[in-house]
Design an enzyme around this catalytic site. Structure first.
Site, short mmCIF file in Angstrom:
data_model
loop_
_atom_site.label_atom_id
_atom_site.label_comp_id
_atom_site.label_asym_id
_atom_site.label_seq_id
_atom_site.Cartn_x
_atom_site.Cartn_y
_atom_site.Cartn_z
N SER A 1 0.87 -1.24 0.01
CA SER A 1 -0.02 0.00 0.05
C SER A 1 0.91 1.09 -0.10
CB SER A 1 -0.96 0.01 1.21
OG SER A 1 -0.11 0.10 2.43
N LYS A 2 0.43 2.33 -0.11
CA LYS A 2 1.10 3.49 -0.14
C LYS A 2 1.87 3.88 1.07
CE LYS A 2 -1.47 6.51 -3.14
NZ LYS A 2 -1.91 7.90 -3.46
N ARG A 3 1.35 3.29 2.30
CA ARG A 3 2.58 3.35 3.52
C ARG A 3 3.54 2.60 3.27
NH1 ARG A 3 1.07 -0.92 7.23
NH2 ARG A 3 -0.41 -2.27 6.36
N HIS A 4 3.51 1.64 2.42
CA HIS A 4 4.67 0.64 2.39
C HIS A 4 5.61 1.28 1.23
CE1 HIS A 4 1.70 -2.59 3.65
NE2 HIS A 4 2.60 -2.36 4.65
N GLY A 5 5.20 1.96 0.25
CA GLY A 5 6.07 2.46 -0.84
C GLY A 5 5.24 2.23 -2.07
#
Length: 474
Positions: A241-245
């Site tokens: 997801s976006k929080r992971h990259g």
């Protein structure tokens, strides 16, 4: 694909958003597969979703592929421009008895599926219109007349032997009631028309492959090779997801990553060649066919990407980095008043290359070199801690030593500056640390910087002396 046939791969994004990491990796693997065997890599834009597809997203995808140097050969194919082609092939299937008209409404089909679920069967269309010999009419769709027994099997390049019972497959819709072709039909027609021999894509398409093979067989066409690469997971093993990259490719450019670092990193997300981690593009092309595509999900690690980026920053020429840096300086606070002379910027780069993990960091480190003396920002705590009365007096006493040195000679050799400073300290029985941090704050405005004397050489005599003199007045 016959032995004499040249391999042709493709990347087929949907322009409903920007190019993200997963799509970029699929594009890279397809590009490498083609290039490693001297083949052709093509681009197809699957823009049949008229409501969600945008020209902006299409342009962004093409821009991202160009930045990664994964440009396709020839002109991109746009599915939205090929509806007549798709429908002509659907008509051909109707004529040969491999497709039929269906008048069942979506509600009726859902009821069939609910009934099958209740009976513990596969929820699918029950085929009630297969032999009805219907023609076109309002609300009617065209379905494939698939085999009801036997097996559809293929050798997946990543997952190995894969098979599905034909009784498990639906008579999928080929043409919707509004006349629009469906995804699987368009993909098969396109891949055949474009001469695609090898399809490498994400494993979210595994379920589509048997359906597409049935279409190849219905048309009497050669079936390409298929391979499905696993998804990329976050460090917590959850879906990326976006929080992971899971950002768009061009966001990594904005964050200061070099394209070759991202390409190297993506190549290692699901592919390996021994324990080697760093690969040039030429090595990737040479080694890719001999390497292994993994069949397990890969885990995204931003720290490893940073490590690779730092490596490629070190390997880059100062001139290249100097050309890239103004974009990041502008984004981080503007370039008004900065000295952006290319040769001057290039002289700074060797001091920053061993220290920076990204171009954003490099721009931040470089800024103090580029501002005129009267605009240099001083960290208040650094001034308070390092430029007390004793330190200022020591700098004032040291100033004549630096003034006596020649601009073109001594200030071109950091060892000469270091020797002169050490002689000054030796004469007073002082250690280097007595002057190091006060001098650093005077020259840079902060307590962390590249080597002091290398910094003075880059600044030059006039600027270095001006900064020391200004620090004495703070």
């Amino acid at each position: 694909m016959t032995p004499a046939q040249t391999i042709v791969t493709r990347f087929a994004p949907s322009p409903t958003g920007y190019l993200h990491i997963g799509g970029a990796r699929t594009a890279l693997f397809s590009w490498l597969l083609a290039k490693s065997e001297g083949g052709t890599f093509l681009l197809r834009v699957e823009d049949t979703d008229r409501e969600r597809s945008t020209n902006e997203a299409t342009d962004a995808i093409i821009q991202a592929m160009a930045w990664l140097d994964l440009a396709a050969e020839g002109t991109a194919v746009f599915q939205s421009q090929r509806f007549d082609l798709y429908n002509s092939h659907i008509d051909r299937l109707l004529e040969t008895g491999h497709a039929y008209w269906c008048q069942c409404t979506p509600d009726e089909v859902e009821a069939m599926r609910e009934k099958a679920r209740a009976e513990g069967k596969k929820p699918k269309y029950d085929g009630r219109c297969r032999e009805a010999k219907l023609g076109p009419g309002p609300g009617r769709v065209v379905r494939i007349k698939g085999p009801q027994d036997g097996v559809t099997a293929f050798q997946d390049m990543v997952k190995g032997p894969t098979a599905v019972q034909n009784s498990e497959l639906d008579d999928m819709i080929l043409r919707r009631s509004d006349g629009a072709p469906t995804y699987n039909l368009a993909v098969v027609v396109d891949d055949h028309d474009m001469g695609v021999t090898t399809v490498l894509r994400g494993d979210d398409h595994v379920a589509n492959t048997p359906k597409q093979i049935l279409l190849y067989q219905a048309f009497g066409w050669d079936v390409p090779k298929f391979g499905h690469v696993p998804m990329i997971l976050g460090p917590d093993k959850a879906k990326l997801s976006k929080r992971h990259g899971a950002l768009s490719v061009m966001e990594y450019k904005t964050m200061g990553y070099l394209p070759e670092a991202l390409v190297n990193y993506l190549a290692r997300l699901g592919w390996a060649c021994g324990d080697q981690e760093i690969f040039s593009r030429e090595e990737l092309v040479k080694l890719f066919p001999a390497g292994n595509l993994g069949n397990s999900p890969s885990v995204f690690d931003i720290k490893k990407l940073e490590w690779l980026n730092a490596h490629y920053i070190k390997q880059s020429t100062p001139e290249r980095l100097a050309a890239l840096l103004p974009e990041y300086l502008a984004a981080a606070g503007g370039t008004t008043g900065l000295n952006l002379d290319p040769s001057y910027l290039a002289s700074i780069m060797p001091l920053l290359q061993p220290r920076a993990k990204t171009l954003v960091e490099m721009a931040d480190m470089a800024r103090f070199f580029l501002v005129p003396t009267d605009q240099l920002a001083y960290d208040a705590k650094a001034v308070a801690d390092q430029l007390g009365p004793e330190a200022r007096q020591l700098l004032a006493d040291l100033l004549p030593t630096y003034e006596a040195l020649s601009d073109g000679g001594d200030y071109a050799d950091h060892k000469a500056l270091e020797a002169a400073t050490q002689a000054f300290l030796d004469a007073r029985g002082l250690k280097f640390k007595a002057v190091a941090q006060p001098l650093r704050v005077a020259l840079t405005g902060k307590t962390a910087s590249p080597g002091l004397f290398e910094t003075m050489c880059v600044l030059g005599k006039t600027e270095a002396l001006a900064r020391i003199k200004r620090a004495l007045t703070l």
